[in-house]
Design a protein around this motif. Structure first.
Motif, PDB file in Angstrom:
ATOM      1  N   TYR A 365       0.857  -1.176   0.000  1.00 12.84           N
ATOM      2  CA  TYR A 365       0.000   0.000   0.000  1.00 12.84           C
ATOM      3  C   TYR A 365       0.903   1.239   0.000  1.00 12.84           C
ATOM      4  O   TYR A 365       2.016   1.206   0.518  1.00 12.84           O
ATOM      5  CB  TYR A 365      -0.871   0.036   1.265  1.00 12.84           C
ATOM      6  CG  TYR A 365      -2.050  -0.893   1.249  1.00 12.84           C
ATOM      7  CD1 TYR A 365      -3.263  -0.500   0.694  1.00 12.84           C
ATOM      8  CD2 TYR A 365      -1.966  -2.164   1.825  1.00 12.84           C
ATOM      9  CE1 TYR A 365      -4.365  -1.345   0.704  1.00 12.84           C
ATOM     10  CE2 TYR A 365      -3.048  -3.019   1.838  1.00 12.84           C
ATOM     11  CZ  TYR A 365      -4.252  -2.606   1.268  1.00 12.84           C
ATOM     12  OH  TYR A 365      -5.327  -3.452   1.272  1.00 12.84           O
ATOM     13  N   TRP A 366       0.374   2.329  -0.573  1.00 10.81           N
ATOM     14  CA  TRP A 366       1.064   3.613  -0.429  1.00 10.81           C
ATOM     15  C   TRP A 366       0.203   4.529   0.417  1.00 10.81           C
ATOM     16  O   TRP A 366      -0.877   4.954  -0.001  1.00 10.81           O
ATOM     17  CB  TRP A 366       1.324   4.273  -1.782  1.00 10.81           C
ATOM     18  CG  TRP A 366       2.030   5.607  -1.646  1.00 10.81           C
ATOM     19  CD1 TRP A 366       3.027   5.921  -0.777  1.00 10.81           C
ATOM     20  CD2 TRP A 366       1.758   6.799  -2.397  1.00 10.81           C
ATOM     21  NE1 TRP A 366       3.423   7.236  -0.930  1.00 10.81           N
ATOM     22  CE2 TRP A 366       2.667   7.798  -1.918  1.00 10.81           C
ATOM     23  CE3 TRP A 366       0.863   7.120  -3.424  1.00 10.81           C
ATOM     24  CZ2 TRP A 366       2.680   9.087  -2.440  1.00 10.81           C
ATOM     25  CZ3 TRP A 366       0.896   8.407  -3.947  1.00 10.81           C
ATOM     26  CH2 TRP A 366       1.798   9.382  -3.462  1.00 10.81           C
ATOM     27  N   ARG A 422      -4.860   6.351   1.129  1.00 14.86           N
ATOM     28  CA  ARG A 422      -3.847   5.381   0.732  1.00 14.86           C
ATOM     29  C   ARG A 422      -4.216   4.797  -0.621  1.00 14.86           C
ATOM     30  O   ARG A 422      -5.383   4.809  -1.040  1.00 14.86           O
ATOM     31  CB  ARG A 422      -3.670   4.286   1.768  1.00 14.86           C
ATOM     32  CG  ARG A 422      -4.775   3.256   1.827  1.00 14.86           C
ATOM     33  CD  ARG A 422      -4.445   2.194   2.869  1.00 14.86           C
ATOM     34  NE  ARG A 422      -5.484   1.163   2.928  1.00 14.86           N
ATOM     35  CZ  ARG A 422      -5.499   0.174   3.825  1.00 14.86           C
ATOM     36  NH1 ARG A 422      -4.550   0.097   4.741  1.00 14.86           N
ATOM     37  NH2 ARG A 422      -6.474  -0.725   3.810  1.00 14.86           N
ATOM     38  N   GLN A 423      -3.213   4.252  -1.301  1.00 14.83           N
ATOM     39  CA  GLN A 423      -3.398   3.662  -2.633  1.00 14.83           C
ATOM     40  C   GLN A 423      -3.223   2.159  -2.527  1.00 14.83           C
ATOM     41  O   GLN A 423      -2.239   1.669  -1.966  1.00 14.83           O
ATOM     42  CB  GLN A 423      -2.388   4.256  -3.610  1.00 14.83           C
ATOM     43  CG  GLN A 423      -2.607   3.864  -5.059  1.00 14.83           C
ATOM     44  CD  GLN A 423      -1.606   4.545  -5.982  1.00 14.83           C
ATOM     45  OE1 GLN A 423      -0.465   4.804  -5.594  1.00 14.83           O
ATOM     46  NE2 GLN A 423      -2.024   4.840  -7.209  1.00 14.83           N
ATOM     47  N   ARG A 424      -4.191   1.446  -3.043  1.00 10.84           N
ATOM     48  CA  ARG A 424      -4.148  -0.009  -2.960  1.00 10.84           C
ATOM     49  C   ARG A 424      -3.077  -0.592  -3.880  1.00 10.84           C
ATOM     50  O   ARG A 424      -2.668   0.057  -4.852  1.00 10.84           O
ATOM     51  CB  ARG A 424      -5.519  -0.600  -3.329  1.00 10.84           C
ATOM     52  CG  ARG A 424      -6.644  -0.201  -2.381  1.00 10.84           C
ATOM     53  CD  ARG A 424      -7.938  -0.933  -2.699  1.00 10.84           C
ATOM     54  NE  ARG A 424      -8.459  -0.584  -4.016  1.00 10.84           N
ATOM     55  CZ  ARG A 424      -9.220   0.472  -4.257  1.00 10.84           C
ATOM     56  NH1 ARG A 424      -9.517   1.326  -3.278  1.00 10.84           N
ATOM     57  NH2 ARG A 424      -9.676   0.718  -5.476  1.00 10.84           N
ATOM     58  N   PRO A 425      -2.622  -1.803  -3.601  1.00  6.13           N
ATOM     59  CA  PRO A 425      -1.675  -2.458  -4.514  1.00  6.13           C
ATOM     60  C   PRO A 425      -2.284  -2.579  -5.904  1.00  6.13           C
ATOM     61  O   PRO A 425      -3.500  -2.756  -6.056  1.00  6.13           O
ATOM     62  CB  PRO A 425      -1.459  -3.834  -3.878  1.00  6.13           C
ATOM     63  CG  PRO A 425      -1.793  -3.650  -2.437  1.00  6.13           C
ATOM     64  CD  PRO A 425      -2.906  -2.641  -2.413  1.00  6.13           C
ATOM     65  N   ASN A 429      -0.029   1.776  -8.513  1.00  6.61           N
ATOM     66  CA  ASN A 429       0.532   2.133  -7.214  1.00  6.61           C
ATOM     67  C   ASN A 429       1.868   2.833  -7.376  1.00  6.61           C
ATOM     68  O   ASN A 429       2.763   2.357  -8.093  1.00  6.61           O
ATOM     69  CB  ASN A 429       0.698   0.879  -6.356  1.00  6.61           C
ATOM     70  CG  ASN A 429       1.074   1.201  -4.925  1.00  6.61           C
ATOM     71  OD1 ASN A 429       2.223   1.523  -4.632  1.00  6.61           O
ATOM     72  ND2 ASN A 429       0.111   1.110  -4.029  1.00  6.61           N
ATOM     73  N   SER A 500      -0.983  -7.166  -0.216  1.00 11.56           N
ATOM     74  CA  SER A 500       0.196  -6.753   0.532  1.00 11.56           C
ATOM     75  C   SER A 500       0.686  -7.846   1.474  1.00 11.56           C
ATOM     76  O   SER A 500      -0.098  -8.500   2.155  1.00 11.56           O
ATOM     77  CB  SER A 500      -0.126  -5.488   1.339  1.00 11.56           C
ATOM     78  OG  SER A 500       1.009  -5.033   2.016  1.00 11.56           O
TER      79      SER A 500
END
Length: 548
Positions: A365-366, A422-425, A429, A500
């Motif tokens: 995740y980011w 947040r950004q998902r995988p 990403n 993740s």
């Protein structure tokens, strides 16, 4: 404290300048020589006798060697004046009768040599002063006095110098390069600037392309030969093709290849075209390059040495990552080289520090940092709501709850610090499909990226501070050595799984974020731009540090 009046001692060897004032005013006292004699006696007892003079006051053989080493401090990029090299040489140029003046001379040389050893080992500037957060615990304890006494027991002061300098092959190579560039300083080839570049037809900028005539080619060829980019004995440009209109020689063949080599060594695109940037690098005189090498030597004295079996080093001005491995015989080899993208020089510079890599996160995740969310992400989402789903964003509350619907209330909650984005995988990403974690106060890490085209550029400062790696699979193979089952196929599978997963390394791997604008590779020296201005600040700090 009452000042003690002292008069010169008969028979004192005359010395000049700052050394005279320090030696005579502080040491050659009448009745206050007792403590000084005691200190000299302690030093002498530790080495089985006087360190620098025999019983009759004659300099020992090791004294001449030590004085020569102090005079040679410039070969390490240091200044012999900082160690009173000239004054000490004069003081020991003749016998010194036993007594206060001999004690003072012994003490002065011992202090100067210990000062020299300390500067060689730790540098003259504390890196923390310049914002570099290398951990003190990584430094090996250093006792210059003990190192000197041990070397003098063998009558080899050079052994103390060899032990004090960074135990890195790069250090010795930079010293050789320093001597070479100093030998070129003041050479007539740089006495006059190269003439103005031509302006080709249909071009707004001045540049020299292969096949074009230019009156500066002979002077250019001379510089390139002296720098080693053009083979000695290569025919002068005037001996080749000459432009019928201008009568100037044409820029072609060997000279074009030499310019490409020069560009490669100076962090430029090696296209053989001489534009403003390449011309500016060609105009830098050897004395300035020698000073750049001196700064690189100073930085190496701060560098945490490779104490683990493996280490990862990122050199920011070079935009390169190298993974190092210690072989069974103690030699160090480069196991991996990878291009990297680093923080923007304008506003998001990557900090300098060292930490241990402890985790790898596959399909990460980011978590968008609040500063980026406020300045970039939220304004873009307000302009283009569809960007939220296209990029795979979601909101995360303080309690860990996840919301995948975009709303103004959620955006306001992010601005208020009650939620984060947040950004998902996935393929969009920003961290790519793998993240290398070495916990640190700045939340900096290594990661892959979907924006792989940036690795093809010569200048690669485009990130918000974290470091993007061109060869993440190879880096994962390096750090996962010794962990059963983690071969390349399994690494690639974990990166592609889309969910993740965090893996703890069995053995932490030291990571050093370094800043070096000069580097020797093979028999070639490379120079890079002072990307973040750290060389400029180091130079200013050294000028302020200078005694006197």
């Amino acid at each position: 404290m009452k000042r003690l009046a002292c008069s010169p001692v008969p028979g004192v060897v005359p010395v000049d300048g700052l050394f005279r004032r320090r030696l005579l005013l502080t040491a050659l006292a009448c009745t206050v020589a007792g403590p000084l004699r005691a200190l000299a006696a302690d030093l002498a007892a530790a080495s089985g006798g006087r360190l620098w003079l025999d019983e009759s006051g004659h300099p020992l053989p090791q004294t001449s060697a030590a004085l020569h080493l102090l005079a040679d401090a410039a070969s390490h990029g240091l200044d012999p004046q900082d160690y009173e090299a000239a004054g000490l040489a004069q003081a020991f140029s003749r016998p010194l009768a036993p007594g206060p003046q001999a004690d003072a001379a012994e003490q002065a040389l011992t202090r100067a040599f210990e000062h020299y050893l300390t500067d060689l080992h730790r540098g003259r500037i504390d890196p923390v002063q310049l914002g570099q957060r290398y951990r003190p615990g990584r430094q090996v304890p250093f006792d210059p006095g003990q190192l000197l006494r041990t070397a003098l027991q063998r009558q080899e002061p050079a052994a103390a110098v060899a032990a004090a300098v960074p135990q890195l092959s790069q250090y010795g190579r930079l010293r050789q390069a320093l001597a070479r560039y100093r030998s070129l300083a003041g050479h007539p080839a740089w006495n006059e600037a190269l003439p103005q570049l031509p302006r080709p037809a249909q071009s707004r900028t001045r540049k020299l392309e292969p096949g074009q005539p230019w009156s500066g080619l002979e002077r250019l060829a001379q510089r390139l030969q002296l720098l080693g980019d053009l083979a000695a004995g290569t025919a002068a440009p005037s001996a080749g093709a000459v432009d019928a209109g201008s009568g100037a020689p044409r820029y072609e063949v060997e000279l074009v290849e030499a310019v490409r080599r020069f560009q490669q060594r100076h962090g430029l695109e090696p296209d053989g075209v001489i534009g403003a940037t390449t011309l500016a690098q060609l105009e830098v005189d050897p004395a300035a390059r020698a000073h750049q090498i001196e700064l690189a030597l100073e930085r190496l004295r701060w560098t945490p040495l490779l104490k683990a079996r493996r280490m990862v080093v990122v050199n920011l001005p070079e935009f390169m990552l190298r993974a190092y491995e210690v072989a069974s015989d103690g030699s160090v080899r480069v196991a991996l080289e990878s291009r990297v993208v680093v923080g923007r020089a304008l506003d998001t510079r990557t900090p300098l520090f060292d930490e241990d890599m402890r985790f790898i996160e596959f399909s990460p995740y980011w978590n968008i940092p609040p500063s980026i969310a406020r300045a970039e992400t939220i304004p873009k989402l307000r302009r283009d709501p569809g960007y939220f789903d296209r990029m795979g964003f979601e909101f995360v509350g303080a309690d860990g709850s996840v919301q995948r619907a975009l709303s103004g209330a959620h955006l306001d909650a992010v601005l208020a610090g009650r939620m984060r984005i947040r950004q998902r995988p996935g393929p969009q990403n920003a961290l790519g499909d793998i993240k290398f974690v070495f916990p640190n106060a700045d939340n900096i890490y290594l990661h892959h990226t979907p924006a792989v085209s940036l690795f093809g550029r010569e200048r690669r400062d485009y990130s918000h501070g974290c470091i993007r790696v061109e060869k993440p699979v190879e880096l994962a193979e390096f750090v996962l050595q010794g962990m059963a089952g983690w071969d390349r196929a399994r690494i690639e599978s974990a990166m592609a799984q889309g969910s993740s997963n965090t893996l703890k390394l069995a053995d932490p791997v030291p990571v050093l974020i370094h800043y070096g604008t000069t580097l020797v590779k093979g028999d070639q020296i490379y120079f890079f731009n002072d990307l973040y201005g750290h060389d400029r600040r180091l130079d200013a700090a050294l000028r302020q540090h200078r005694p006197g």
